[in-house]
Design an enzyme around this catalytic site. Sequence first.
Site, PDB file in Angstrom:
ATOM      1  CG  ASP A   1      -1.824   1.173   1.311  1.00 59.94           C
ATOM      2  OD1 ASP A   1      -2.354   1.592   0.268  1.00 59.94           O
ATOM      3  OD2 ASP A   1      -2.021   1.685   2.427  1.00 59.94           O
TER       4      ASP A   1
ATOM      5  CG  ASP B   1      -1.258   7.828   0.660  1.00 58.91           C
ATOM      6  OD1 ASP B   1      -0.522   8.812   0.736  1.00 58.91           O
ATOM      7  OD2 ASP B   1      -1.897   7.536  -0.368  1.00 58.91           O
TER       8      ASP B   1
END
Length: 224
Positions: free
Chosen positions: A16, A18
């Site tokens: 992922d 952020d």
Amino acid sequence: MASSPVILSCQGILFDMDGILISSLGSVERSWTRWSVMRGIDPARAISVIHGRRAIESLTALRPDLDGEKELEVLEQFEIDDTEDIAVLPGVKELIASLPAERWTVVTSATDRLSRVRLAAAGIPIPRHFVNGNSVSEGKPHPAPYLAGAAMLGLSAEDCVVFEDSGSGVKAGRAAGSTVIATMFAHESQDLSAADYIVEDLSALRATAEGQRIELEFAPLARG
């Protein structure tokens, strides 16, 4: 408190963006606050629902009467223009440097343009191919983003380890069949309970790549 060391063997890594690779929390919250005020929505309500999902889904949930695609263009520009305090998170550059370039990619809910701006601002290499909010029709917690990320590496999701920091992202990784390691960047451990392991951040990990295999060594946090 850390528990006993763990060694995981896999073929690919799906990050992922952020909250895993970078911190963009300030930009996200400022941009959503700006949009919320402009559209007559309580900013606190908006911020409470946006993390770990595609912006288009949050926008249409908050203002279903508006054109979601047009609102996305407005919000995206707010976020692209606001990179002031974007920073790479601990252990990220060291971990990526230890991985073969063709063995990892990014799976993010952010749009393609925004993802590239944020990765560049943090000084993180931008993968040739990666999954973003424009790539799939179903966002997290649906498994589609992580299935697509694994396919980009030429692998099955079962052969990949997913790194996530949100409950919806953890559920997406697990639904895809991947082993999921969650970090404590933005959520409490109870929100990440579906993860296979939890660590403070990526500085807890060491990776060794040999042939087709990657070994990850780390001491996960003990669960209460």
